[in-house]
Design an enzyme around this catalytic site. Structure first.
Site, PDB file in Angstrom:
ATOM      1  N   SER A 140       0.851  -1.192   0.000  1.00  0.00           N
ATOM      2  CA  SER A 140       0.000   0.000   0.000  1.00  0.00           C
ATOM      3  C   SER A 140       0.886   1.242   0.000  1.00  0.00           C
ATOM      4  CB  SER A 140      -0.883   0.008   1.256  1.00  0.00           C
ATOM      5  OG  SER A 140      -1.468   1.282   1.480  1.00  0.00           O
ATOM      6  N   TYR A 163      -1.304  -1.013  10.283  1.00  0.00           N
ATOM      7  CA  TYR A 163      -1.445  -1.138   8.825  1.00  0.00           C
ATOM      8  C   TYR A 163      -0.192  -0.618   8.131  1.00  0.00           C
ATOM      9  CZ  TYR A 163      -3.479  -0.699   4.141  1.00  0.00           C
ATOM     10  OH  TYR A 163      -3.729  -0.810   2.788  1.00  0.00           O
TER      11      TYR A 163
END
Length: 251
Positions: A140, A163
């Site tokens: 990401s 994350y």
């Protein structure tokens, strides 16, 4: 570009995974969709499709991963590529930094980073025996740069610290494996998407778009070209790389 290639997509029933599966089908690849499927009747029905097989797998369990590669060895003559886009979440995933629970943090760190490492171990073991292979991880933009926290103000959304840590780790794992298995005819690369549309608040979408070149938040299909390129022989000399697809957000 990928006609008749055998591609296993881990997490193939997810938001991005479904798009990857559909694109590979369009490109006439032979696709193995590996994920947790709750409805076995639908799974049996889907298994009648040409050039596509569905198999239940829980990537948080090594025994399940072992079973997957046994199945592939039995049903297919070879395996060209594995795409890892599964993302199992704990019950408390997405909590604010101040409210992190060590129990669930530990679960997410293993499930979302540890499991891809273990899965890569078994994929590479398979590839070493057959003499070639290709792994594509999914990271990401949050793995390449810090969040733009101002985008989240006035919403219930957060950008979890775990994350960012996990996605940064995925990029590091990609580079590590690519170098560790150099000269083994095995490639390991990564795709880092920008934000994917999934019912985010209008306020967030507007702020996000201002940081981009044109579109803003992406649709899952916007990643397909990068995927097909990395799956194809056109990218045969690309290894250990992280391809960012984010409409300029990270500039």
């Amino acid at each position: 570009m990928i006609k008749n290639k055998v591609i296993c997509i881990i997490g193939g029933s997810g938001l991005i995974g479904k798009s990857f599966v559909n694109e590979c089908k369009k490109q006439n690849a032979r696709v193995i969709v590996a994920d947790i499927f709750k409805d076995n009747k639908k799974l049996i029905k889907k298994n009648k499709e040409n050039n596509i097989k569905y198999i239940n797998i829980d990537i948080t369990q090594e025994s399940s991963i072992v079973s997957l590669f046994r199945y592939i060895k039995k049903e297919f003559l070879h395996l060209d590529s594995v795409v890892l886009c599964a993302y199992p979440k704990s019950k408390k995933f997405g909590s604010s930094f101040e409210n992190l629970d060590p129990k669930y943090l530990k679960e997410d760190l293993f499930n979302q980073l540890g499991s891809p490492i273990i899965l890569s171990k078994h994929a590479i073991k398979y590839f070493l025996k057959q003499g070639f292979g290709n792994i594509i991880h999914l990271s990401s933009i949050q793995g390449t740069t810090s969040p733009k926290f101002e985008h989240y103000k006035g919403t219930t959304m957060v950008s979890p610290i775990e994350y960012s840590a996990i996605k940064s780790g995925i990029i590091s794992v990609t580079k590590y494996l690519a170098k560790f298995y150099r000269n083994k005819n095995i490639r390991v690369n990564c795709i880092s998407p920008g934000g994917i549309k999934n019912n985010q608040p209008k306020k967030f979408l507007q702020r996000y778009k201002k940081e981009c070149s044109s579109k803003g938040m992406l649709d899952p299909e916007d990643l397909n070209s990068a995927l097909i390129f990395l799956l194809s022989d056109e990218s045969r000399f690309i290894n250990g790389q992280n391809i960012i697809v984010d409409d300029g957000w990270s500039l």
